[in-house]
Design a protein around this motif. Sequence first.
Motif, PDB file in Angstrom:
ATOM      1  N   TRP A  81     121.645 112.422  10.875  1.00  0.00           N
ATOM      2  CA  TRP A  81     122.944 113.066  10.769  1.00  0.00           C
ATOM      3  C   TRP A  81     122.723 114.571  10.636  1.00  0.00           C
ATOM      4  N   LEU A  87     127.067 117.788   5.185  1.00  0.00           N
ATOM      5  CA  LEU A  87     127.527 116.602   4.454  1.00  0.00           C
ATOM      6  C   LEU A  87     128.133 116.943   3.089  1.00  0.00           C
ATOM      7  N   HIS A 126     131.295 115.065   2.312  1.00  0.00           N
ATOM      8  CA  HIS A 126     131.180 113.637   2.615  1.00  0.00           C
ATOM      9  C   HIS A 126     130.473 112.876   1.496  1.00  0.00           C
ATOM     10  N   ILE A 158     128.866 106.995   5.900  1.00  0.00           N
ATOM     11  CA  ILE A 158     129.124 108.392   5.557  1.00  0.00           C
ATOM     12  C   ILE A 158     130.619 108.596   5.720  1.00  0.00           C
ATOM     13  N   LEU A 197     129.822 117.289  12.275  1.00  0.00           N
ATOM     14  CA  LEU A 197     128.678 116.400  12.098  1.00  0.00           C
ATOM     15  C   LEU A 197     128.105 116.022  13.459  1.00  0.00           C
ATOM     16  N   TYR A 242     125.291 113.126  15.308  1.00  0.00           N
ATOM     17  CA  TYR A 242     124.743 111.797  15.018  1.00  0.00           C
ATOM     18  C   TYR A 242     123.756 111.370  16.101  1.00  0.00           C
ATOM     19  N   LEU A 256     121.289 114.138  19.781  1.00  0.00           N
ATOM     20  CA  LEU A 256     122.448 114.139  18.892  1.00  0.00           C
ATOM     21  C   LEU A 256     123.737 114.314  19.689  1.00  0.00           C
ATOM     22  N   ASN A 258     129.932 114.316  16.272  1.00  0.00           N
ATOM     23  CA  ASN A 258     130.700 113.185  15.780  1.00  0.00           C
ATOM     24  C   ASN A 258     132.021 113.611  15.151  1.00  0.00           C
TER      25      ASN A 258
END
Length: 218
Positions: free
Chosen positions: A98, A102, A105, A132, A156, A158, A178, A181
Amino acid sequence: MPKKVLLAPALAVTLLAAGCIKEDYSWCDSGVNLSFEYILHDYSGDMFCTAVERISVFVFDSEGYYLETYSESGDMLYEGYVMHLPLDGGTTYTVVAWGGTLENHTVGSVVDSGEIGSTLEKGVSRLQDFRIALRRDEGRAPGNEDCPVVLNPNPLFYGIISDLQVGRGSTISKKISLIRNTSRINLSITDRTVQGSSTQQEPCPFDIYITADNSIKD
């Protein structure tokens, strides 16, 4: 006699090396050198080191149990950055990456109540329960103090590698691609009766706008 003393350590090293190469590999150095990329749909090049300010890698074993988290951020995420995962050889792993801070989150796993816990327990938390979730405690909606909202959540990114096989005594190189997201949509509602430009008798005295800007521009 002095020659025997000097030769003994060399002989021991030779035997250890032979054991690592031909017999039991389990104690030898092994792992994964993991690199990352984030490429836009227009194929304008790898933007990982400019778009992603922090990377967190969550490792799960062959049975889906959580093992460890590896993270890096800031200036360490230079172009060509590689993260080394010191993983035991002779088994498979699932690696979940990720990108993003964050900070807005909750990172954890689903508990018996159905809620998301705020921790991951080694050897206990399962990949299938890994979550998450965006928190809603970063601010308050204007005019409605009982309604928590998140202000400007960070984007974000992913990526995942499943069934990652690591051989005994070997280090392999893998790359995670990646994808972004997080998309942001802005909903604006204006009550024209408050502004004096409409009346309550109108079928819809509101102006409603939905806008979004999730592109990357120069």
